[in-house]
Design a protein around this motif. Sequence first.
Motif, PDB file in Angstrom:
ATOM      1  N   SER A  57       0.814  -1.217   0.000  1.00 31.72           N
ATOM      2  CA  SER A  57       0.000   0.000   0.000  1.00 31.72           C
ATOM      3  C   SER A  57       0.850   1.270   0.000  1.00 31.72           C
ATOM      4  O   SER A  57       0.310   2.368   0.101  1.00 31.72           O
ATOM      5  CB  SER A  57      -0.957  -0.002   1.197  1.00 31.72           C
ATOM      6  OG  SER A  57      -0.229  -0.038   2.398  1.00 31.72           O
ATOM      7  N   ALA A  58       2.160   1.126  -0.133  1.00 28.73           N
ATOM      8  CA  ALA A  58       3.039   2.296  -0.176  1.00 28.73           C
ATOM      9  C   ALA A  58       2.863   3.038  -1.498  1.00 28.73           C
ATOM     10  O   ALA A  58       2.563   2.440  -2.530  1.00 28.73           O
ATOM     11  CB  ALA A  58       4.500   1.873  -0.017  1.00 28.73           C
ATOM     12  N   THR A  59       3.033   4.353  -1.432  1.00 26.88           N
ATOM     13  CA  THR A  59       2.904   5.173  -2.638  1.00 26.88           C
ATOM     14  C   THR A  59       4.273   5.393  -3.259  1.00 26.88           C
ATOM     15  O   THR A  59       4.774   6.510  -3.336  1.00 26.88           O
ATOM     16  CB  THR A  59       2.238   6.519  -2.313  1.00 26.88           C
ATOM     17  OG1 THR A  59       2.997   7.147  -1.273  1.00 26.88           O
ATOM     18  CG2 THR A  59       0.799   6.354  -1.890  1.00 26.88           C
ATOM     19  N   VAL A  60       4.865   4.295  -3.684  1.00 21.09           N
ATOM     20  CA  VAL A  60       6.150   4.326  -4.386  1.00 21.09           C
ATOM     21  C   VAL A  60       5.979   3.569  -5.698  1.00 21.09           C
ATOM     22  O   VAL A  60       5.029   2.786  -5.842  1.00 21.09           O
ATOM     23  CB  VAL A  60       7.283   3.693  -3.541  1.00 21.09           C
ATOM     24  CG1 VAL A  60       7.556   4.505  -2.289  1.00 21.09           C
ATOM     25  CG2 VAL A  60       6.990   2.262  -3.183  1.00 21.09           C
ATOM     26  N   PRO A  61       6.856   3.792  -6.660  1.00 20.26           N
ATOM     27  CA  PRO A  61       6.724   3.077  -7.929  1.00 20.26           C
ATOM     28  C   PRO A  61       6.753   1.554  -7.732  1.00 20.26           C
ATOM     29  O   PRO A  61       7.409   1.058  -6.802  1.00 20.26           O
ATOM     30  CB  PRO A  61       7.946   3.540  -8.725  1.00 20.26           C
ATOM     31  CG  PRO A  61       8.323   4.847  -8.117  1.00 20.26           C
ATOM     32  CD  PRO A  61       7.963   4.744  -6.672  1.00 20.26           C
ATOM     33  N   PRO A  62       6.058   0.818  -8.584  1.00 16.64           N
ATOM     34  CA  PRO A  62       6.000  -0.643  -8.455  1.00 16.64           C
ATOM     35  C   PRO A  62       7.375  -1.313  -8.411  1.00 16.64           C
ATOM     36  O   PRO A  62       7.560  -2.284  -7.683  1.00 16.64           O
ATOM     37  CB  PRO A  62       5.214  -1.094  -9.689  1.00 16.64           C
ATOM     38  CG  PRO A  62       4.410   0.088 -10.085  1.00 16.64           C
ATOM     39  CD  PRO A  62       5.215   1.291  -9.691  1.00 16.64           C
ATOM     40  N   VAL A  63       8.322  -0.796  -9.158  1.00 17.78           N
ATOM     41  CA  VAL A  63       9.650  -1.415  -9.165  1.00 17.78           C
ATOM     42  C   VAL A  63      10.320  -1.271  -7.796  1.00 17.78           C
ATOM     43  O   VAL A  63      11.047  -2.163  -7.358  1.00 17.78           O
ATOM     44  CB  VAL A  63      10.523  -0.839 -10.313  1.00 17.78           C
ATOM     45  CG1 VAL A  63      10.906   0.608 -10.046  1.00 17.78           C
ATOM     46  CG2 VAL A  63      11.761  -1.688 -10.535  1.00 17.78           C
TER      47      VAL A  63
END
Length: 127
Positions: A57-63
Motif C-alpha cells: 500500500s506504499a505510494t512508491v513506484p511498483p519497481v
Amino acid sequence: RLLQCLQTDAPTGVMAKGKRGAEQDVSKTKRGRLAQHVEHSDPVAEQCHTVAEALQSATVPPVIKEMLVDVIPNALAVRRDERHRYQEQMVETIGNTLHSVEADIQSKLSEAEKRWQHAETTAEELK
C-alpha cells in the motif's frame, strides 16, 4: 540466516506430467495446500509476509515495491548483529517506507473522521 519466504521468482506450484505429456499445475491439490501451509508456519516467514503485504500500500513506484519485498528475507530475517551495513540500510528504507504508509493511513483516517462529523452535523440540522 536467510529465509526464502517471499521470493517472487520461486515457482508457485509443482508441474507434473499429465495426459499426453502436458504439464499441469498440481499446486491446487491437497498436498499443495498443505505444503503452502507448512511454508508459512515459520513465525519469521509470517512476519516477513506481513511486512510485504504492508509495503503493497506504499505510494512508491511498483519497481521500488518489488525491490523492497525482494530484500525482506535477506534483511529483516537476519539477526541485527549479523547484518551487513547494506542490509541495515535496506531495513532502514523498509522502516521509512512503512512509516510513510502509516502516515498516509492516519491522514486518510483523519479526513474520513472529518467527513463523518460533517455528515452527522448536517443530518442533525435536517431533523
